[in-house]
Design a protein around this motif. Sequence first.
Motif, PDB file in Angstrom:
ATOM      1  N   ASP A 144       2.382   1.635  -3.456  1.00 18.14           N
ATOM      2  CA  ASP A 144       1.372   2.112  -4.408  1.00 18.14           C
ATOM      3  C   ASP A 144       1.131   3.617  -4.250  1.00 18.14           C
ATOM      4  OD1 ASP A 144       1.136  -0.429  -5.399  1.00 18.14           O
ATOM      5  OD2 ASP A 144      -0.759  -0.870  -4.361  1.00 18.14           O
ATOM      6  N   ARG A 145       1.032   4.100  -2.998  1.00 20.19           N
ATOM      7  CA  ARG A 145       0.851   5.540  -2.761  1.00 20.19           C
ATOM      8  C   ARG A 145       2.032   6.329  -3.291  1.00 20.19           C
ATOM      9  NH1 ARG A 145      -0.966   3.859   2.239  1.00 20.19           N
ATOM     10  NH2 ARG A 145       1.039   4.379   3.177  1.00 20.19           N
ATOM     11  N   ALA A 198       0.830  -1.204   0.000  1.00 23.51           N
ATOM     12  CA  ALA A 198       0.000   0.000   0.000  1.00 23.51           C
ATOM     13  C   ALA A 198       0.869   1.261   0.000  1.00 23.51           C
ATOM     14  CB  ALA A 198      -0.926  -0.002   1.210  1.00 23.51           C
ATOM     15  N   ARG A 199       1.936   1.251   0.797  1.00 22.82           N
ATOM     16  CA  ARG A 199       2.839   2.407   0.836  1.00 22.82           C
ATOM     17  C   ARG A 199       3.533   2.596  -0.507  1.00 22.82           C
ATOM     18  NH1 ARG A 199       6.974   1.687   5.254  1.00 22.82           N
ATOM     19  NH2 ARG A 199       8.087   0.555   3.643  1.00 22.82           N
ATOM     20  N   CYS A 228       1.890   9.183  -6.256  1.00 16.82           N
ATOM     21  CA  CYS A 228       2.381  10.554  -6.059  1.00 16.82           C
ATOM     22  C   CYS A 228       3.503  10.890  -7.040  1.00 16.82           C
ATOM     23  CB  CYS A 228       2.872  10.736  -4.629  1.00 16.82           C
ATOM     24  SG  CYS A 228       1.566  10.730  -3.411  1.00 16.82           S
TER      25      CYS A 228
END
Length: 119
Positions: free
Chosen positions: A96-97, A93-94, A101
């Motif tokens: 992907d974020r 998840a980190r 960005c």
Amino acid sequence: MKTKIFSARTRDFYHAQLDTLLRVEEVDGQVVVRATSNRFSPGRKTAFVRWLAAEGYISEAHQWSSIAGADALLGVRWVKDLSWVKPDPAIKARTDRFMLCLFAGAVLVWTIMMAIVLS
């Protein structure tokens, strides 16, 4: 070798020279070594099992098991298995974020550059 401890009977190792992840499980006197690749020669397998026994990760009874050549009969079994290697959902998840960005930032910079060029 880097070690990550999951439980009293399961240890994970990374062999940098061979770029191989290893999971060592000891259950009921049987040792199962799960490797992500089949790059370990018989000599390296023997050395790794001896090192595990010498460091106390597995029973010392397995220290000389690889000499006979019949690893499964003496309690050490090598398996090529990728099923246990799964990414941590929080790390995914980190990542992907971060990538979202990064892509949004690249689009913004490109838009600003195009606005400067076209004006």
